[in-house]
Design a protein around this motif. Structure first.
Motif, short mmCIF file in Angstrom:
data_model
loop_
_atom_site.label_atom_id
_atom_site.label_comp_id
_atom_site.label_asym_id
_atom_site.label_seq_id
_atom_site.Cartn_x
_atom_site.Cartn_y
_atom_site.Cartn_z
N VAL A 24 0.84 -1.21 0.00
CA VAL A 24 0.00 0.00 0.00
C VAL A 24 0.88 1.26 0.00
N TYR A 25 1.73 1.40 1.01
CA TYR A 25 2.48 2.64 1.17
C TYR A 25 3.48 2.88 0.03
N TRP A 28 1.74 3.62 -3.20
CA TRP A 28 1.19 4.97 -3.16
C TRP A 28 2.29 6.02 -3.38
N LEU A 31 3.09 6.01 -7.06
CA LEU A 31 2.03 6.61 -7.87
C LEU A 31 1.91 8.12 -7.68
N THR A 32 2.24 8.63 -6.51
CA THR A 32 2.04 10.06 -6.23
C THR A 32 3.31 10.89 -6.29
N SER A 37 -1.56 12.68 -9.16
CA SER A 37 -2.79 12.28 -8.48
C SER A 37 -3.35 11.08 -9.24
N GLU A 104 -2.35 -3.71 -8.71
CA GLU A 104 -2.32 -2.25 -8.57
C GLU A 104 -1.67 -1.61 -9.79
N SER A 110 0.38 1.52 -14.45
CA SER A 110 1.65 2.09 -14.02
C SER A 110 2.82 1.17 -14.33
#
Length: 163
Positions: A24-25, A28, A31-32, A37, A104, A110
Motif C-alpha cells: 500500500v504505502y 502509493w 504513484l504520487t 494524483s 495495482e 503504471s
C-alpha cells in the motif's frame, strides 16, 4: 483467551507494517511522486487485487491456527505448516503480494509499479532460496524435505502424494 488475543494482535501488526508498507504505502509513494494524483484506469484489475488479498488472509489464518505464529520472520509459526494454500505452493504469501502489487500496477496502468513488482519478485526469490528454505530445512528437517519434494516453490498445483 490471552494467547489468542496476542496472536490476533501480532498478526494484525505484522499485516499493517509489512504488507501494508510493501503493498500500500510504497505503491502509493510511487504513484504520487512528482505530485501526481493517480486515478484508477483499469477497474477489471480489481479481482486480481482481491484474489491476492484473499490469498494473503488465508495464509495468515493458517499460520495463526495451524502454526501458532505469524508470517513475520521474527515470530514464525511454531509448528510446520503445510495446510491451506501451503498444500498447493510453498510460498503463497509472496505470490499474494505479487498479485496485489501487479494488480495495482494494472489498475493504475503504471509501468513504475510493474517494475516494482518485478523487483519484489526477484527479492522474494532470493529471500526464499537464501534464507527461508535453509532455515526451514534446519528447523523442521525431514518433514520439510518431504514437503519440498512434493510441493512446488512458485507454481501452484493440486496437492500430490509424497513420492
Amino acid at each position: 483467551m490471552a494467547r489468542t488475543l496476542s496472536l490476533i494482535v501480532r498478526n494484525l501488526l505484522f499485516t499493517i507494517v509489512v504488507p501494508g508498507a510493501g503493498g500500500v504505502y510504497v505503491p502509493w509513494l510511487i504513484l504520487t511522486r512528482h505530485g501526481a494524483s493517480p486515478a484508477p484506469a483499469a477497474w477489471y484489475a480489481v479481482p486480481v487485487i482481491v484474489i491476492g488479498i484473499s490469498l494473503y488472509l488465508s495464509c495468515v489464518w493458517v499460520f495463526a491456527v495451524a502454526g501458532q505464529g505469524t508470517p513475520g520472520l521474527w515470530d514464525a509459526p511454531r509448528q510446520f505448516v503445510a495446510a491451506g494454500p501451503y498444500r498447493w505452493v510453498r510460498n503463497p504469501i509472496y505470490i499474494a503480494a505479487l498479485l496485489i502489487v501487479s494488480g495495482e500496477a494494472w489498475l493504475f496502468l503504471s509501468v513504475e509499479l510493474l517494475l516494482y513488482a518485478g523487483g519484489l519478485a526477484g527479492a522474494f526469490h532470493l529471500l526464499v532460496i537464501g534464507y527461508d528454505e535453509p532455515r526451514l530445512r534446519a528447523r523442521f528437517g525431514d518433514p520439510y524435505e518431504a514437503y519440498r519434494r512434493t510441493v512446488s516453490r512458485w507454481i501452484p498445483h493440486p496437492p500430490r502424494v509424497n513420492s
